[in-house]
Scaffold this motif. Structure first.
Motif, PDB file in Angstrom:
ATOM      1  N   GLU B 171      34.232 -57.500  53.665  1.00 48.78           N
ATOM      2  CA  GLU B 171      33.981 -56.209  53.943  1.00 48.78           C
ATOM      3  C   GLU B 171      34.404 -55.179  52.694  1.00 48.78           C
ATOM      4  OE1 GLU B 171      34.577 -54.699  58.457  1.00 48.78           O
ATOM      5  OE2 GLU B 171      36.222 -55.481  57.336  1.00 48.78           O
ATOM      6  N   ALA B 172      35.561 -55.827  52.055  1.00 47.30           N
ATOM      7  CA  ALA B 172      36.249 -55.000  50.963  1.00 47.30           C
ATOM      8  C   ALA B 172      35.275 -55.243  49.703  1.00 47.30           C
ATOM      9  CB  ALA B 172      37.747 -55.350  50.860  1.00 47.30           C
ATOM     10  N   CYS B 173      34.765 -56.363  49.583  1.00 47.22           N
ATOM     11  CA  CYS B 173      34.019 -56.651  48.562  1.00 47.22           C
ATOM     12  C   CYS B 173      32.618 -55.987  48.303  1.00 47.22           C
ATOM     13  CB  CYS B 173      33.862 -58.300  48.277  1.00 47.22           C
ATOM     14  SG  CYS B 173      32.777 -58.783  46.981  1.00 47.22           S
ATOM     15  N   ILE B 174      31.918 -55.635  49.659  1.00 49.64           N
ATOM     16  CA  ILE B 174      30.813 -54.955  49.717  1.00 49.64           C
ATOM     17  C   ILE B 174      31.255 -53.528  49.312  1.00 49.64           C
ATOM     18  CG2 ILE B 174      29.324 -54.153  51.401  1.00 49.64           C
ATOM     19  CD1 ILE B 174      29.284 -56.806  52.670  1.00 49.64           C
ATOM     20  N   GLU B 175      32.511 -52.989  49.841  1.00 52.42           N
ATOM     21  CA  GLU B 175      33.040 -51.781  49.604  1.00 52.42           C
ATOM     22  C   GLU B 175      33.165 -51.446  48.075  1.00 52.42           C
ATOM     23  OE1 GLU B 175      35.588 -50.401  52.869  1.00 52.42           O
ATOM     24  OE2 GLU B 175      36.290 -49.424  50.929  1.00 52.42           O
ATOM     25  N   ASP B 176      33.405 -52.468  47.469  1.00 53.31           N
ATOM     26  CA  ASP B 176      33.784 -52.374  46.241  1.00 53.31           C
ATOM     27  C   ASP B 176      32.153 -52.206  45.432  1.00 53.31           C
ATOM     28  OD1 ASP B 176      36.530 -54.318  45.231  1.00 53.31           O
ATOM     29  OD2 ASP B 176      36.527 -52.500  45.732  1.00 53.31           O
ATOM     30  N   MET B 177      31.431 -53.132  45.726  1.00 57.21           N
ATOM     31  CA  MET B 177      30.191 -53.018  45.083  1.00 57.21           C
ATOM     32  C   MET B 177      29.663 -51.760  45.497  1.00 57.21           C
ATOM     33  SD  MET B 177      28.562 -56.962  45.321  1.00 57.21           S
ATOM     34  CE  MET B 177      28.443 -57.138  47.132  1.00 57.21           C
TER      35      MET B 177
END
Lengths: 371, 298
Positions: B171-177
């Motif tokens: 989830e955090a990775c997608i938010e970062d992207m």
């Protein structure tokens, strides 16, 4: 899987015969040797050895799962996705539901801090039916130091779940689900582990508590590294028990004082000249968890219980899910309960330190309080 | 190169030596039927021996008698050899897997390198599994965002992989992207990332290993698996030495098996152009009258 017989693996007849002629009967024997060793032993060429090994490996290798299907499977089949709620809201929230199934959770702290109380509460909870937040199953409690008190267990039950425990048959039923074993030596403990495996295979046991692991070894004669080797079989056996039966396993550990032999730095780390680096690591705690670094690697979740300036804290020192949080707690007649559900985040190596300041006051106060 | 180094069976080797063929050059000018007659083996076996011998010879210098000019011309042909310039060019064009920590990426020279084996060790609770899961998620960052857009294999030997945590990290990775998108896109369109955390979890292949035999078998089997799943770009092994530290009686065998495994992993990394990340435990080592921490089974 490792002990799969070569004869059951579909290999070309000629090579299968050679394997049996040389007494390599299980996959484990075949895979423990390098390719060249096998060539020498079996007197066949490299290509045949390679193709036989690749066929054996394909059969012995475990199947894969995508992480997504793993998650779906856990949430469908297991209680709360594979977590056992402890009843302590803040702790459960930090651990994403509770104590995880299938892995070891360790409780470590100085004497008298409340580890056994916590274990008693957890055993009681596990025996309750699922609508009360329990696992509705049996609990095996391995009590090495004879600290298990059934009277205290029933007191906790009566205070926390009066509607169940006031009825004598129900109380008997719940308490009857907790099996207490009292091994007096490491050898007896090993035997009990084998029996426990059989019970687990029959699927009736929902939790295993070992109180305490350190006491089992402290009676043995070896010191230091030899002591760790004694335990390494038990560590991997208990981990495999937890793994295949997917139950929570709670183990308590004692503390010992830090001595000069404790390694805390790598060979490539630079030591400052005046030893200034030493002091931040030590604070005023001279206590470390017993059982050494191999044990510390084997547990998945480590909960440190400590006493600091007259208050008790339960800290999540090692967890794959939770940040390093500390919760203040106290022991009441209904077991253990948190004073605050908001954990304080602890930075740096402080999370691993074990304090017992102001501990004596707590013990004395506690004695007055309980009577 | 001597006969005793050829990958043929012991009895064949014994026959060759007793018939007087002790070096490769002696096999260079004999026909398979003559060899079969001399060694008293079947013609197909003799042909096999000659094929293996010429293959081994081909990877060594056979131009010893050529002049310098000819040698320089054939410089390019040596099987497996690569000039230093080409290697530099290859290295620069390789993609890296970010560890999500700029400092760590800097130290590693951009991130975790493909075609290499990276070992990460540390004391219990320091974050090795977390880093392993992070890498398994970061390898899936699409090419548009500077990632490899590949899949991951996670080999778990200790049971420390928590799916809920992997979900949080995804989830955090997608938010970062999405953040990155907002900063860099010149047009103000809401370029929503189409990926969901579930998609990221679906691209992590999870293997649970319960003994060292299974570990060896799996690494052998990965050869076939990777040929079928060409988009896997990272293999994370957590942790690589756990099963070898308990109940292995023969220490010499353990060393041999471990080094064989390490070689196979390096081979996989190079052949399939993927990154291999090994997570390792630490142990205490007694050196120079003091105890220090060291990586296990080094």
């Amino acid at each position: 899987m490792a002990n799969k017989l070569i004869s059951e693996i579909p290999l070309p007849k000629s090579i299968a015969n050679v394997f049996s002629a040389r007494n390599i009967s299980t996959a484990k024997d075949a895979l423990s040797l390098t390719e060249f060793e096998l060539m020498e032993l079996l007197d066949v060429g490299l290509t045949e050895v390679r193709s036989a090994l690749s066929q054996i490996s394909e059969i012995v290798a475990p199947p894969y799962q995508t992480a997504l299907s793993l998650m779906e499977q856990r949430f469908q089949n297991e209680h709360l996705g594979g977590h056992f709620p402890t009843g302590l809201k803040g702790l459960d929230a930090a651990l994403c539901g509770g104590i995880p199934f299938g892995v070891l959770t360790e409780l470590v702290g100085p004497a008298g801090i409340g580890k056994t109380q916590f274990c008693l509460k957890l055993s009681l909870l596990a025996s309750l039916p699922t609508n009360y937040g329990g696992l509705d199953g049996r609990v095996i409690y391995i009590d090495v130091e004879s600290k298990f008190s059934s009277r205290r267990l029933l007191e906790i039950g009566l205070r926390s779940f009066p509607e169940i425990f006031q009825m004598k048959e129900m109380a008997q039923e719940m308490a009857g689900r907790i099996l207490v074993l009292r091994p007096t030596s490491l050898a007896e403990f090993t035997q009990s582990l084998e029996q426990i495996k059989v019970l687990l295979l029959q699927n009736q046991v929902k939790m295993l508590v070992i109180d305490s692991m350190a006491a089992l070894v402290s009676g043995e004669h070896e010191q230091g590294a030899r002591r760790q080797q004694t335990l390494s079989w038990h560590i991997s056996f208990i981990k495999s028990l937890a793994e295949f039966s997917r139950i929570p396993v709670v183990v308590t550990n004692q503390v010992r004082s830090r001595n000069h032999d404790d390694a805390s730095r790598y060979s490539f780390q630079v030591q400052s000249r005046d030893g200034a680096i030493e002091t931040p690591m030590q604070y005023d705690s001279h206590l470390v968890a017993a059982l050494g670094i191999q044990w510390a690697h084997a547990v998945t979740t480590r909960l440190v219980l400590e006493a600091k300036s007259g208050e008790r804290f339960i800290k999540v020192a090692k967890s794959p899910i939770s940040p390093p949080l500390a919760f203040p707690f106290h022991i009441t007649s209904s077991g253990i309960s948190l004073l605050s559900d908001d954990g304080k985040e602890v930075m740096g190596p402080e999370i691993n330190a074990i304090h017992c300041q102001g501990h004596n006051e707590i013990i004395n106060f506690g004695m007055e309080g309980l009577h | 190169m001597e006969i005793w180094r050829l990958p043929i069976s012991a009895s064949q080797r014994g026959k060759l030596i007793s018939s007087g063929y002790t070096s490769l050059s002696s096999l260079s000018s004999i026909s398979s039927s003559d060899l079969a007659r001399e060694l008293k083996v079947s013609e197909s076996e003799a042909m096999n021996i000659l094929k293996v011998a010429s293959h081994s010879r081909g990877s060594e210098t056979s131009n010893a008698s050529c002049s310098i000019v000819e040698v320089l011309d054939t410089f390019q042909w040596w099987a497996g050899a690569q000039s230093a310039w080409d290697m530099l060019h290859d290295e620069e064009s390789l993609m890296h897997i970010t560890t999500s920590s700029a400092d760590l990426d800097n130290i590693l020279g951009g991130g975790i390198h493909c075609k290499e084996v990276t070992e990460i060790g540390g004391v219990p609770g320091i974050g090795k599994t977390q880093l392993g899961i992070q890498i398994a998620v970061n390898v899936q960052i699409p090419n548009d965002f500077g990632g490899l857009g590949g899949k991951a294999i996670y080999i778990d030997t200790e049971g420390s992989f928590m799916v809920e945590r992997a979900f949080q990290i995804a989830e955090a990775c997608i938010e970062d992207m999405s953040e990155y998108n907002r900063f860099l896109r010149k047009d103000f369109q809401e370029c929503k990332i189409k990926m969901l955390p579930q998609d990221i979890l679906e691209n992590i292949f999870y293997f649970r290993i319960c003994s060292y035999t299974e570990q060896i078998a799996l690494i052998n089997y990965l050869d076939k698996f990777l040929s079928e799943h060409k988009d896997v770009k990272v293999i994370v092994v957590d942790s690589v030495t756990f099963h070898f530290r308990q109940d292995f009686d023969d220490m010499a065998l353990r060393t041999r098996v471990l080094s064989g495994m390490a070689l196979k992993l390096m081979n996989l990394a190079k052949r399939f152009s993927l990154a291999v990340v090994l997570l390792n435990q630490v142990t205490t080592k007694h050196t120079e009258a003091s105890f220090q921490l060291a990586l296990a089974l080094v």
